[in-house]
Design a protein around this motif. Structure first.
Motif, mmCIF file in Angstrom:
data_model
loop_
_atom_site.group_PDB
_atom_site.id
_atom_site.type_symbol
_atom_site.label_atom_id
_atom_site.label_comp_id
_atom_site.label_asym_id
_atom_site.label_seq_id
_atom_site.Cartn_x
_atom_site.Cartn_y
_atom_site.Cartn_z
ATOM 1 N N GLU A 90 -57.233 -11.192 -18.260
ATOM 2 C CA GLU A 90 -56.980 -12.405 -19.290
ATOM 3 C C GLU A 90 -55.495 -12.759 -19.064
ATOM 4 O O GLU A 90 -55.128 -13.970 -19.491
ATOM 5 N N SER A 91 -54.945 -12.362 -18.018
ATOM 6 C CA SER A 91 -53.526 -12.842 -17.530
ATOM 7 C C SER A 91 -53.494 -13.118 -15.923
ATOM 8 O O SER A 91 -53.534 -12.409 -15.040
ATOM 9 N N PRO A 92 -54.082 -14.686 -15.785
ATOM 10 C CA PRO A 92 -54.121 -14.810 -14.437
ATOM 11 C C PRO A 92 -52.959 -15.122 -13.524
ATOM 12 O O PRO A 92 -51.635 -15.196 -14.047
ATOM 13 N N TRP A 93 -53.029 -14.854 -12.466
ATOM 14 C CA TRP A 93 -52.008 -14.957 -11.266
ATOM 15 C C TRP A 93 -51.425 -16.229 -11.350
ATOM 16 O O TRP A 93 -52.222 -17.303 -11.634
ATOM 17 N N PRO A 94 -50.085 -16.518 -11.308
ATOM 18 C CA PRO A 94 -49.452 -17.774 -11.249
ATOM 19 C C PRO A 94 -49.703 -18.272 -9.805
ATOM 20 O O PRO A 94 -50.221 -17.754 -8.742
ATOM 21 N N GLU A 95 -49.905 -19.756 -9.672
ATOM 22 C CA GLU A 95 -50.379 -20.464 -8.597
ATOM 23 C C GLU A 95 -49.018 -20.226 -7.617
ATOM 24 O O GLU A 95 -47.912 -20.009 -8.097
ATOM 25 N N LEU A 96 -49.162 -19.959 -6.225
ATOM 26 C CA LEU A 96 -48.277 -19.538 -5.419
ATOM 27 C C LEU A 96 -46.932 -20.629 -5.406
ATOM 28 O O LEU A 96 -45.803 -20.207 -5.245
ATOM 29 N N GLU A 97 -47.601 -21.955 -5.440
ATOM 30 C CA GLU A 97 -46.443 -23.046 -5.324
ATOM 31 C C GLU A 97 -45.646 -22.971 -6.468
ATOM 32 O O GLU A 97 -44.450 -23.031 -6.495
ATOM 33 N N HIS A 98 -46.324 -22.641 -7.689
ATOM 34 C CA HIS A 98 -45.433 -22.489 -8.933
ATOM 35 C C HIS A 98 -44.458 -21.398 -8.854
ATOM 36 O O HIS A 98 -43.496 -21.509 -9.395
ATOM 37 N N LEU A 99 -45.005 -20.126 -8.355
ATOM 38 C CA LEU A 99 -44.456 -19.017 -8.271
ATOM 39 C C LEU A 99 -43.010 -19.203 -7.323
ATOM 40 O O LEU A 99 -41.798 -18.885 -7.370
ATOM 41 N N ARG A 100 -43.380 -20.096 -6.077
ATOM 42 C CA ARG A 100 -42.108 -20.189 -5.239
ATOM 43 C C ARG A 100 -41.249 -21.262 -5.724
ATOM 44 O O ARG A 100 -40.079 -20.967 -5.708
ATOM 45 N N LYS A 101 -41.644 -22.339 -6.716
ATOM 46 C CA LYS A 101 -40.721 -23.199 -7.270
ATOM 47 C C LYS A 101 -39.873 -22.515 -8.237
ATOM 48 O O LYS A 101 -38.564 -22.549 -8.360
ATOM 49 N N GLU A 102 -40.465 -21.549 -9.262
ATOM 50 C CA GLU A 102 -39.695 -20.606 -10.061
ATOM 51 C C GLU A 102 -38.536 -19.789 -9.399
ATOM 52 O O GLU A 102 -37.475 -19.573 -9.985
ATOM 53 N N THR A 103 -39.137 -19.220 -8.329
ATOM 54 C CA THR A 103 -38.239 -18.330 -7.537
ATOM 55 C C THR A 103 -37.073 -19.087 -7.050
ATOM 56 O O THR A 103 -35.802 -18.690 -6.990
ATOM 57 N N GLU A 104 -37.134 -20.040 -6.506
ATOM 58 C CA GLU A 104 -36.274 -21.139 -5.843
ATOM 59 C C GLU A 104 -35.380 -21.491 -6.885
ATOM 60 O O GLU A 104 -34.201 -21.705 -6.469
ATOM 61 N N LEU A 105 -35.843 -21.973 -8.037
ATOM 62 C CA LEU A 105 -34.941 -22.279 -9.025
ATOM 63 C C LEU A 105 -33.858 -21.153 -9.650
ATOM 64 O O LEU A 105 -32.804 -21.584 -10.106
ATOM 65 N N ALA A 106 -34.203 -20.057 -9.402
ATOM 66 C CA ALA A 106 -33.544 -19.004 -9.726
ATOM 67 C C ALA A 106 -32.549 -18.670 -8.499
ATOM 68 O O ALA A 106 -31.807 -17.718 -8.619
ATOM 69 N N GLY A 107 -32.580 -19.401 -7.296
ATOM 70 C CA GLY A 107 -31.558 -19.173 -6.281
ATOM 71 C C GLY A 107 -32.335 -18.126 -5.294
ATOM 72 O O GLY A 107 -31.400 -17.654 -4.434
ATOM 73 N N TYR A 108 -33.547 -17.937 -5.175
ATOM 74 C CA TYR A 108 -34.140 -16.994 -4.333
ATOM 75 C C TYR A 108 -35.303 -17.811 -3.463
ATOM 76 O O TYR A 108 -35.684 -18.741 -3.954
ATOM 77 N N SER A 109 -35.617 -17.167 -2.342
ATOM 78 C CA SER A 109 -36.911 -17.515 -1.498
ATOM 79 C C SER A 109 -37.842 -16.729 -1.867
ATOM 80 O O SER A 109 -37.825 -15.651 -1.736
ATOM 81 N N LEU A 110 -38.939 -17.391 -1.790
ATOM 82 C CA LEU A 110 -40.398 -16.739 -1.680
ATOM 83 C C LEU A 110 -40.946 -16.342 -0.654
ATOM 84 O O LEU A 110 -41.136 -17.348 0.125
ATOM 85 N N VAL A 111 -41.070 -15.195 -0.084
ATOM 86 C CA VAL A 111 -41.422 -14.810 1.116
ATOM 87 C C VAL A 111 -42.563 -13.691 1.289
ATOM 88 O O VAL A 111 -42.577 -12.983 0.548
ATOM 89 N N GLU A 112 -43.512 -14.148 2.047
ATOM 90 C CA GLU A 112 -44.800 -12.969 2.142
ATOM 91 C C GLU A 112 -44.185 -11.831 3.013
ATOM 92 O O GLU A 112 -43.743 -11.907 3.940
ATOM 93 N N ARG A 113 -44.781 -10.790 2.438
ATOM 94 C CA ARG A 113 -44.713 -9.622 3.220
ATOM 95 C C ARG A 113 -45.953 -8.811 3.375
ATOM 96 O O ARG A 113 -46.684 -9.433 2.968
ATOM 97 N N LEU A 114 -46.035 -7.507 4.261
ATOM 98 C CA LEU A 114 -47.065 -6.896 4.473
ATOM 99 C C LEU A 114 -47.215 -6.052 3.448
ATOM 100 O O LEU A 114 -46.316 -5.531 2.663
ATOM 101 N N THR A 115 -48.344 -5.129 3.532
ATOM 102 C CA THR A 115 -48.603 -3.910 2.706
ATOM 103 C C THR A 115 -47.515 -2.788 2.741
ATOM 104 O O THR A 115 -46.756 -2.441 2.081
ATOM 105 N N ILE A 116 -47.199 -2.737 4.026
ATOM 106 C CA ILE A 116 -46.307 -1.682 4.942
ATOM 107 C C ILE A 116 -45.043 -2.584 4.761
ATOM 108 O O ILE A 116 -44.903 -3.562 5.110
ATOM 109 N N TYR A 117 -43.737 -1.862 4.142
ATOM 110 C CA TYR A 117 -42.607 -2.643 4.229
ATOM 111 C C TYR A 117 -41.787 -2.662 5.475
ATOM 112 O O TYR A 117 -41.894 -1.724 6.346
ATOM 113 N N PRO A 118 -40.701 -3.663 5.687
ATOM 114 C CA PRO A 118 -40.246 -3.547 7.195
ATOM 115 C C PRO A 118 -39.541 -2.339 7.495
ATOM 116 O O PRO A 118 -39.648 -2.016 8.895
#
Length: 567
Positions: A90-118
């Motif tokens: 009942e809670s759909p995922w946000p569109e990636l472009e929307h999530l990117r814009k929201e993240t950047e408006l807060a002063g951050y960058s949206l970056v894709e990661r892998l399942t295993i962390y760096p």
């Protein structure tokens, strides 16, 4: 917390707020107070410190993302553009472009990661089954984050993503803006500042590229130079076993492209004469360290070329070859370089640098010259009056920390000796490289990393190294044009022959003549101009001849054998 302190094994902590669901026993239970959620996130961050990854599902907090980012999270978890959240349909995922814009408006960058962390990729010997090294590295960039394109160096079918600058550049991260301003003023950045520039995404990426290109225009103008030259790789036999090299032959390397060969002096002379007749002003020579090579070998090559084509500039011999020649001759580096200069050597290519970080060189080319030895040969060449280029090979096992060390080593060297004419970023061509085939390296840099390397090198090396060169052999014409709009100003050489990149699997690299060079440069509204190796105007007759060159004669690569040097 106790377990993590003992094993350092937790990748992430998920702080998920309770949301009541229809048709469940808790359907009428109250939803978690948002203030309590923020408090829990903040407490988790304080307890586990700055290096822990803390995530909150964005689909359960629509309209409140900025507040979540301000409370201490750094991860949105898994967000699928194609499947629903099966636990919370009942809670759909946000569109990636929307999530990117929201993240950047807060002063951050949206970056894709892998399942295993760096950090676990960096310590893969401890955390990963060896059979997983190659598939993980195939999907990772230099920072251990996800590769978001399928571009690869030397592959003519690779397509780059057109780069469209954001309209508002003032919103870039303040630390990024501060570092860029410092670099534009000609000040030396530190390792942390440079590494942070390489982490740029989104608006920050655009800001860096535009700043680099503006700096290029204000310092060296809109002219793009290139030199008409010929590569001569006199042997592919080598006593060294660099794990990245698909060019060298020897015991255990017969599976790699091509047969072992060693050119006769007569063939080197023939190719030099032909190069001059076709309008070249330079011949560039490098090759493997053949078992029979010694100090006399390189002197004989210079004498042979000068005898055959006296006015041809000899740009030859990496610091490894110089070191080998001096050692076998029993001479100091300076004495041997003086001998080569007297024999006709004009300048040195700053290759064999790979990465000037000995912790990486240990794995990449353990028996090659060290960082200190490489710098010593280059600085000594400058002292005896021989200019050099400088290079970096990137996209294999190194990290942005290594890039920062490398660029600072070059900047500090140039400030001391002043003999570097240009800097040439060389993306790793992976297809036939032994270390890649063995699952020990990434498949070269991402396109994003390639553009940043050219842009950041313009900034970091300012004003000491004015020329940033693109390798059309590695990037192709479309890629070269893009980097020329991100801080670079030089297209290198026309290269009548090229074999090192092609041995590694590249399908680009055979002669890119003056007409093609001019057309490429004019297509991005810049001014083409031929140059000599030392950035002077070439002889007008040579320039004219370069536009009317006849076809190259077939090459003769004599099968490998012992080399006899004339007495």
């Amino acid at each position: 917390e106790k377990t993590h302190k003992l094993h350092n094994h937790i990748q992430e902590i998920i702080v998920q707020n309770f949301v009541p669901k229809p048709n469940t026993k808790m359907h009428s239970a109250p939803e978690l107070n948002f203030t309590e959620l923020l408090w829990t996130i903040a407490a988790t961050r304080i307890i586990f410190g700055s290096k822990m990854s803390i995530q909150v599902p964005p689909n359960l907090n629509s309209g409140r993302l900025k507040a979540l980012l301000g409370s201490g999270i750094n991860d949105w978890g898994g967000v699928s553009p194609v499947t629903p959240d099966h636990v919370n349909p009942e809670s759909p995922w946000p569109e990636l472009e929307h999530l990117r814009k929201e993240t950047e408006l807060a002063g951050y960058s949206l970056v894709e990661r892998l399942t295993i962390y760096p950090k676990f990729i960096a310590n893969r010997s401890e955390w990963l089954e060896p059979k997983l090294f190659k598939p993980v590295l195939n999907h990772a960039d230099a920072s251990g984050l996800a590769r978001t394109d399928d571009w690869s160096a030397g592959n003519s079918s690779s397509k780059i993503k057109p780069r469209e600058f954001m309209k508002i550049h003032s919103t870039a991260n303040q630390r990024i803006q501060s570092s860029v301003e410092k670099a534009v003023n000609g000040d030396r950045l530190d390792e942390y500042e440079i590494t942070n520039l390489f982490s740029a995404r989104g608006i920050n990426f655009d800001f860096i590229c535009k700043a680099a290109n503006d700096l290029r225009e204000s310092t060296v103008g809109n002219t793009i130079h290139y030199v008409v030259n010929r590569n001569i790789n006199y042997t592919n036999m080598c006593t060294y076993r660099c794990s990245f090299c698909a060019f060298s032959k020897g015991k255990g390397r017969n599976s790699l492209r091509g047969k072992s060969y060693l050119l006769d002096m007569d063939e080197i002379a023939r190719r030099s004469i032909e190069a001059w007749q076709r309008g070249a002003t330079e011949v560039c020579l490098q090759g493997g360290i053949h078992p029979s090579f010694n100090g006399d070998t390189y002197l004989e090559i210079c004498k042979t070329i000068k005898s055959a084509a006296p006015n041809l500039h000899i740009h030859a011999f990496s610091p490894l070859e110089i070191s080998h020649g001096a050692h076998t001759a029993g001479l100091k580096i300076s004495t041997y370089l003086e001998q080569l200069k007297n024999a006709g050597l004009g300048t040195l290519p700053g290759t064999a640098a790979e990465i000037l970080d000995d912790s990486i060189r240990e794995l990449l080319c353990a028996n090659k010259v060290t960082t200190e030895e490489w710098i010593n040969v280059i600085s000594t060449a400058h002292e005896v009056g021989l200019k050099t280029t400088s290079t970096i090979m990137f996209g294999h096992i190194e990290t942005p920390d290594s890039w920062a060390k490398h660029l600072l080593a070059l900047r500090d060297l140039q400030k001391k000796s002043g003999g570097i004419t240009e800097f040439v970023p060389l993306p790793f061509v992976h297809m036939e490289a032994p270390m890649y085939l063995e699952g020990k390296a990434r498949p070269g840099p991402t396109w994003h990393e390639v553009v940043l390397m050219h842009a950041i090198s313009r900034l970091v090396l300012n004003p000491l190294i004015p020329n940033i060169q693109v390798s059309w052999v590695k990037l192709g014409s479309e890629g070269a044009a893009a980097c020329l709009n991100a801080g670079a100003n030089d297209l290198g050489g026309t290269l009548m022959n090229e074999s090192i990149s092609r041995a590694a699997g590249a399908d680009i690299g055979q002669e890119f003549g003056p007409n093609e060079m001019d057309n490429l440069i004019l297509s991005i509204n810049r001014t083409p101009k031929q140059r000599t190796t030392l950035y002077k105007k070439p002889n007008s007759l040579q320039e004219k001849n370069s536009y009317h060159a006849s076809n190259l004669l077939p090459l003769y690569n004599r099968p490998a054998r012992a080399l006899k040097i004339a007495s």
